[in-house]
Design a protein around this motif. Structure first.
Motif: not given
Length: 295
Positions: A79-95, A117-128
């Protein structure tokens, strides 16, 4: 058996008293008794020994209590993870990014600010490669791209300019005019061979100002590859000024170009209809960022 049955049993096991347990659960004691009996029937096991004066766990009840607590804890976590994901506090961003966005520091600044601001988010960056980056964003394989403008944008993609700088000239050390220290006039480049970077708008603008068509002998991709060819004497290149300050190769010099600055911009690009709360948090940060000028 439902999740509420596990909660009922855990409370009874903690209180070892049906009346007190019923008060905690805000239900009637007879109702609680029926619920516990339903659990025991579904398991075909006796979990509690009940007398008029006491309630005690059976060995099976003790084992079941541990598992019930584990399930309830996992449910609370979900439940906690679901609420945090809904607020964008966790997850992944492909850059995805082009090299000049990293050389300018724009990529690093935006990622650092977001992770603060969002330390639990995973940012994955790669040159394209810039020619494929927009397609990957439209297809959903990349969420946010850092590109060098100008470039044609599909309707499904929006952009926000983060940095504005100018083009400069990368030249190999050598012949007479290259030993001059001043800015170079575009007309003097008419007979030169050009190594084109991914963003070749600067190359064609220099040629237009000089009144000639550029003779492009190579387009190797990344700025590092471009400057490597310049250092080998294969030609000259019109590149973003941010790269002039950070990329230093043997036998390469950087010069300004006379006349009005030939400007270029680094922009963040992203889908107009983005649905991910996590990605939208990153987009909101980008959209609120002012343009940094390096002219």
């Amino acid at each position: 058996m439902e999740l509420r049955h596990l909660k009922y049993f855990v409370v009874v096991a903690e209180e070892l008293h049906f009346t007190r347990a019923a008060e905690r659960l805000n239900i009637a004691p007879p109702t609680l008794t029926v619920q516990i009996q339903e659990i025991e029937r579904s398991l075909s096991a006796q979990l509690l020994v009940r007398t008029k004066r006491s309630v005690a766990l059976t060995p099976a009840g003790e084992i079941f209590l541990d598992e019930a607590r584990h399930v309830l804890a996992q449910f609370e976590k979900a439940q906690s993870i679901g609420r945090r994901a809904g607020r964008g506090e966790i997850g992944r961003v492909e850059i995805g990014y082009v090299g000049s966005a990293a050389y300018a520091g724009v990529l690093q600044e935006q990622m650092s600010e977001f992770l603060h601001a969002w330390p639990s988010v995973d940012l994955n960056a790669r040159e394209i490669a810039m020619e494929t980056l927009l397609d990957l964003i439209v297809d959903g394989q990349v969420d946010v791209g850092f590109v060098r403008l100008p470039m044609t944008m599909p309707e499904s993609v929006q952009r926000h300019v983060l940095l504005r700088d100018r083009f400069c000239l990368a030249i190999p050390k050598g012949r007479a005019w290259r030993n001059e220290q001043d800015a170079i006039q575009p007309r003097r480049l008419k007979n030169e061979s050009f190594i084109a970077p991914e963003q070749d708008a600067g190359t064609f603008e220099v040629a237009s100002r000089g009144g000639f068509q550029p003779r492009i002998v190579s387009a190797p991709g990344s700025l590092l590859a471009v400057l490597t060819q310049v250092s080998l004497g294969a030609g000259i290149s019109v590149i973003p000024s941010v790269a002039c300050g950070v990329l230093h190769l043997p036998c390469v010099e950087f010069r300004q170009i006379t006349g009005e600055p030939i400007t270029s911009e680094v922009a963040a690009v992203y889908r107009s209809d983005e649905s991910s709360p996590t990605v939208n948090n990153f987009i909101a940060q980008l959209a609120a960022s002012p343009i940094r000028e390096i002219i």
